[in-house]
Design a protein around this motif. Structure first.
Motif, mmCIF file in Angstrom:
data_model
loop_
_atom_site.group_PDB
_atom_site.id
_atom_site.type_symbol
_atom_site.label_atom_id
_atom_site.label_comp_id
_atom_site.label_asym_id
_atom_site.label_seq_id
_atom_site.Cartn_x
_atom_site.Cartn_y
_atom_site.Cartn_z
ATOM 1 N N PHE A 100 0.692 -1.198 -0.132
ATOM 2 C CA PHE A 100 -0.005 -0.020 0.064
ATOM 3 C C PHE A 100 0.686 1.243 0.149
ATOM 4 O O PHE A 100 0.452 2.418 -0.390
ATOM 5 C CB PHE A 100 -0.906 0.152 1.098
ATOM 6 C CG PHE A 100 -0.467 0.183 2.464
ATOM 7 C CD1 PHE A 100 0.416 -0.550 2.956
ATOM 8 C CD2 PHE A 100 -0.361 1.575 3.181
ATOM 9 C CE1 PHE A 100 0.852 -0.224 4.423
ATOM 10 C CE2 PHE A 100 0.001 1.775 4.367
ATOM 11 C CZ PHE A 100 0.764 0.997 4.891
ATOM 12 N N LYS A 101 2.074 1.162 0.457
ATOM 13 C CA LYS A 101 3.020 2.264 0.641
ATOM 14 C C LYS A 101 2.845 3.027 -0.796
ATOM 15 O O LYS A 101 3.367 4.174 -0.992
ATOM 16 C CB LYS A 101 4.360 1.927 0.911
ATOM 17 C CG LYS A 101 4.432 1.203 2.056
ATOM 18 C CD LYS A 101 3.940 1.708 3.414
ATOM 19 C CE LYS A 101 4.202 1.055 4.575
ATOM 20 N NZ LYS A 101 4.143 1.677 5.876
ATOM 21 N N ASP B 179 8.282 -2.620 3.988
ATOM 22 C CA ASP B 179 7.508 -2.153 2.563
ATOM 23 C C ASP B 179 7.782 -0.695 2.341
ATOM 24 O O ASP B 179 7.807 -0.179 1.035
ATOM 25 C CB ASP B 179 6.143 -2.272 2.787
ATOM 26 C CG ASP B 179 5.790 -3.623 2.895
ATOM 27 O OD1 ASP B 179 6.375 -4.448 2.252
ATOM 28 O OD2 ASP B 179 4.991 -4.080 3.940
ATOM 29 N N PRO C 185 -4.760 -3.190 9.375
ATOM 30 C CA PRO C 185 -3.454 -3.784 9.861
ATOM 31 C C PRO C 185 -2.597 -2.628 10.199
ATOM 32 O O PRO C 185 -2.235 -2.095 9.460
ATOM 33 C CB PRO C 185 -2.871 -4.741 8.813
ATOM 34 C CG PRO C 185 -3.512 -4.291 7.505
ATOM 35 C CD PRO C 185 -4.702 -3.654 7.753
ATOM 36 N N GLY D 110 0.500 -0.485 12.637
ATOM 37 C CA GLY D 110 2.001 -0.586 12.787
ATOM 38 C C GLY D 110 2.263 0.969 13.302
ATOM 39 O O GLY D 110 2.276 1.205 14.465
ATOM 40 N N ASN D 111 2.522 1.864 12.404
ATOM 41 C CA ASN D 111 2.770 3.227 12.730
ATOM 42 C C ASN D 111 1.703 3.957 12.800
ATOM 43 O O ASN D 111 1.777 5.191 12.756
ATOM 44 C CB ASN D 111 3.957 3.296 11.712
ATOM 45 C CG ASN D 111 5.176 4.224 12.028
ATOM 46 O OD1 ASN D 111 5.246 4.339 13.467
ATOM 47 N ND2 ASN D 111 6.103 4.386 11.372
ATOM 48 N N PHE D 112 0.527 3.478 12.565
ATOM 49 C CA PHE D 112 -0.823 4.007 12.745
ATOM 50 C C PHE D 112 -0.949 5.227 11.541
ATOM 51 O O PHE D 112 -1.875 6.171 11.751
ATOM 52 C CB PHE D 112 -1.063 4.862 14.010
ATOM 53 C CG PHE D 112 -2.228 5.018 14.398
ATOM 54 C CD1 PHE D 112 -2.890 4.027 14.980
ATOM 55 C CD2 PHE D 112 -2.854 6.356 14.699
ATOM 56 C CE1 PHE D 112 -4.307 4.304 15.718
ATOM 57 C CE2 PHE D 112 -4.328 6.393 14.969
ATOM 58 C CZ PHE D 112 -4.724 5.340 15.640
ATOM 59 N N GLY D 113 -0.258 5.008 10.411
ATOM 60 C CA GLY D 113 -0.499 6.016 9.325
ATOM 61 C C GLY D 113 -1.800 5.857 8.609
ATOM 62 O O GLY D 113 -2.458 6.669 8.228
ATOM 63 N N ASP D 114 -1.706 4.484 8.270
ATOM 64 C CA ASP D 114 -2.949 4.029 7.255
ATOM 65 C C ASP D 114 -4.192 3.997 8.045
ATOM 66 O O ASP D 114 -5.195 4.819 7.424
ATOM 67 C CB ASP D 114 -2.941 2.423 6.976
ATOM 68 C CG ASP D 114 -3.241 2.220 5.570
ATOM 69 O OD1 ASP D 114 -3.641 2.964 5.111
ATOM 70 O OD2 ASP D 114 -3.358 0.964 5.341
ATOM 71 N N SER E 235 6.261 -6.201 9.014
ATOM 72 C CA SER E 235 6.000 -4.905 8.604
ATOM 73 C C SER E 235 5.181 -4.150 9.923
ATOM 74 O O SER E 235 5.352 -3.004 9.926
ATOM 75 C CB SER E 235 5.272 -4.710 7.544
ATOM 76 O OG SER E 235 5.970 -5.353 6.245
ATOM 77 N N THR F 74 -3.083 -4.940 2.512
ATOM 78 C CA THR F 74 -1.744 -3.806 2.370
ATOM 79 C C THR F 74 -0.680 -4.320 1.842
ATOM 80 O O THR F 74 0.098 -3.631 1.128
ATOM 81 C CB THR F 74 -1.450 -3.448 3.973
ATOM 82 O OG1 THR F 74 -1.086 -4.560 4.669
ATOM 83 C CG2 THR F 74 -2.482 -2.368 4.573
#
Ligand SMILES: Cc1ncc(COP(=O)(O)O)c(C=O)c1O
Ligand SMILES: N[C@@H](CCOP(=O)(O)O)C(=O)O
Length: 467
Positions: A112-113, A144, A254, A256-260, A308, A411
């Motif tokens: 998704f990046k 990713d 999903p 991790g860094n809470f960006g999505d 990731s 993702t």
């Protein structure tokens, strides 16, 4: 549109171009729009059926403001999304009566990046073309972001990239997608440590005069506002297909860094009727504990089959805490200083209440992830990757009313995690043609100790001064 820092007690602001090139604010905070733009139901309904690049330009226009003429923004969206292998860019696939998969992995590096980084590469080129000078990008990846950012800037004028990854903690496909890009402006660094260590080094570089005095340091991680802005678009794309604005939709993400998932929050603040955002974590569950108990305390990172998301210090949670705390930058700066010093803080009651109105969370054990991959394969004929499986598990465990469709964000392409997918489903996904020769390519990367000074000095010795 003006941008302010989440820790910016003086309230100084910059425009979109400034926020994109700065990455992280000099006070250590993250840039956010001074206010959220709002779209009416009629404006949202008018976006139905638009081709993805046009939808992207419409959703992003208020955030970009005067930094780009509308036609230029449209042209950049056409160029960025023209590189995707699917005509819909982010196609929506139905799994059963209420579950949908939003496939975000049709870009050049299969995660998704790409949705944001293909555009960010073009924005860098556009803005640097106006001002001249060199941008030295420093980034951290758990697998990713690295390849997507490298693909977006490799060989581009005016930009060089130093990408840190945790040695031995990403999949072979992920590593090779980065380390086999041999363009002279690309530098891969494997550090002895976790993704959190790499991300902490990167953030520290933005305040290190040894670097900032000579180089214009830039960001490709989701600390850079432009990354999140571009990710808001696919929430609109999916919800519109399912009947928005006349029907509410939930998303399982999903995280991790809470960006999505923060991009989903932005879509909600813009007026998209989102019923719920489900924050799905693996056993590295700091966000699940924060949302369910108010306990934002980092533990040691446990390596998992969803590498990731092996993250404890989640950059963009700061943006949510800022908004949920009434945008009190001074109080937020204290809260983040406390977290940075002790790796623990508690959410205030008002932060918890405000967050609970939209968010819920779930933690998936390894067996849950495997079961979700199997269900997708056996019941729906879809091979999904471990990260998407964690969110699908959370979606299927949700107690939302059955008439609310739940979109699980897929993702990454399953081929990025072939071993884990094969272990769970018995089927080994093949590499898509565009990276079919990945294992025959030459690799190049440096190995460095998990020591800030060693990494900083490595970069300082190789980077090109700003002017
Ligand atoms: C495949 C995949 N899924 C999910 C995530 C988590 O996304 P975020 O960091 O935006 O929460 C990542 C890493 O960021 C990822 O690479
Ligand atoms: N999972 C990410 C970690 C970095 O996240 P970002 O969205 O802040 O760039 C990765 O794959 O690198």
């Amino acid at each position: 549109m003006e941008y302010v820092s989440t820790r910016g007690s003086q309230g100084a602001s910059i425009d979109f171009e400034g926020a994109t090139l700065a990455g992280l604010a000099s006070d250590g905070g993250l840039y956010v729009p001074r206010e959220w733009p709002r779209l009416t139901g009629t404006e949202i309904a008018a976006m139905r059926g638009l081709p993805y690049p046009e939808l992207a330009a419409r959703v992003m226009e208020p955030f970009v403001g005067d930094s780009l003429a509308p036609d230029r923004l449209r042209a950049l969206c056409e160029e960025a999304y023209g590189r995707f292998a699917h005509a819909a860019v982010t196609p929506l696939v139905q799994l059963d009566e209420r579950h949908w998969l939003l496939e975000l992995f049709h870009g050049p590096t299969l995660a998704f990046k790409d949705v944001a980084l293909q555009l960010l590469g073009l924005l860098f080129e556009e803005f640097l073309g106006r001002n001249g000078g060199k941008l030295t990008i420093v980034g951290a990846t758990s697998g990713d972001t690295g390849s997507a950012a490298i693909d977006a800037v490799a060989g581009r004028e005016g930009v060089e990239i130093f990408m840190l990854h945790p040695h031995g903690r990403i999949s072979d496909v992920q590593r090779r997608q980065m380390t086999s890009v041999l363009a002279p402006n690309v530098h891969n660094i494997a550090i002895d440590g976790s993704f959190d260590d790499a991300q902490a080094f990167v953030k520290r570089m933005f305040g290190d005069p040894e670097l900032t005095g000579r180089f214009h340091i830039g960001a490709v991680n989701s600390i850079n506002w432009a990354r999140l802005m571009a990710q808001v678009v696919y929430y609109f794309a999916a919800a519109l297909q399912l009947g928005a604005p006349d029907r509410r939709v939930a998303f399982s993400v999903p995280t991790g860094n809470f960006g999505d998932v923060f991009a989903g929050y932005v879509a909600h603040r813009m007026g998209l009727p989102i019923e719920q955002l489900i924050v799905a974590t693996n056993v590295n569950d700091i966000l699940h504990r924060a949302l369910s108990q108010g306990d934002y305390s980092a533990a040691a990172v446990t390596p998992t089959a969803a590498p990731s998301m092996d993250i404890q210090v989640s950059s963009n949670f700061e943006r949510l805490l800022y908004d949920a705390g009434g945008r009190n930058a001074a109080a937020l700066a204290d809260q983040m200083r406390q977290f940075e010093a002790s790796k623990a803080t508690r959410l205030t009651n008002s932060q918890r209440e405000s967050i609970a109105a939209l968010f819920t969370s779930a933690r998936a054990e390894p067996a849950d992830m495997t079961a979700a991959m199997r269900w997708a394969r056996e019941a729906c004929g879809e091979l999904i990757d471990p990260h998407s499986a964690i969110a699908l598990h959370a979606a299927r465990a949700s107690d939302l009313s059955a008439d609310v469709p739940i979109v699980t964000l897929a993702t990454a392409h399953p081929a990025k995690f072939r071993d884990a997918v094969e272990r769970a489903t018995g089927q080994r996904p093949s590499l898509p043609a565009r990276i079919g020769d990945l294992f025959a390519r030459e690799e190049r990367y440096a190995e460095l100790p998990g020591d800030y000074a060693a990494v900083r000095d490595f970069i300082a010795a190789r980077a090109t001064p700003a002017r």
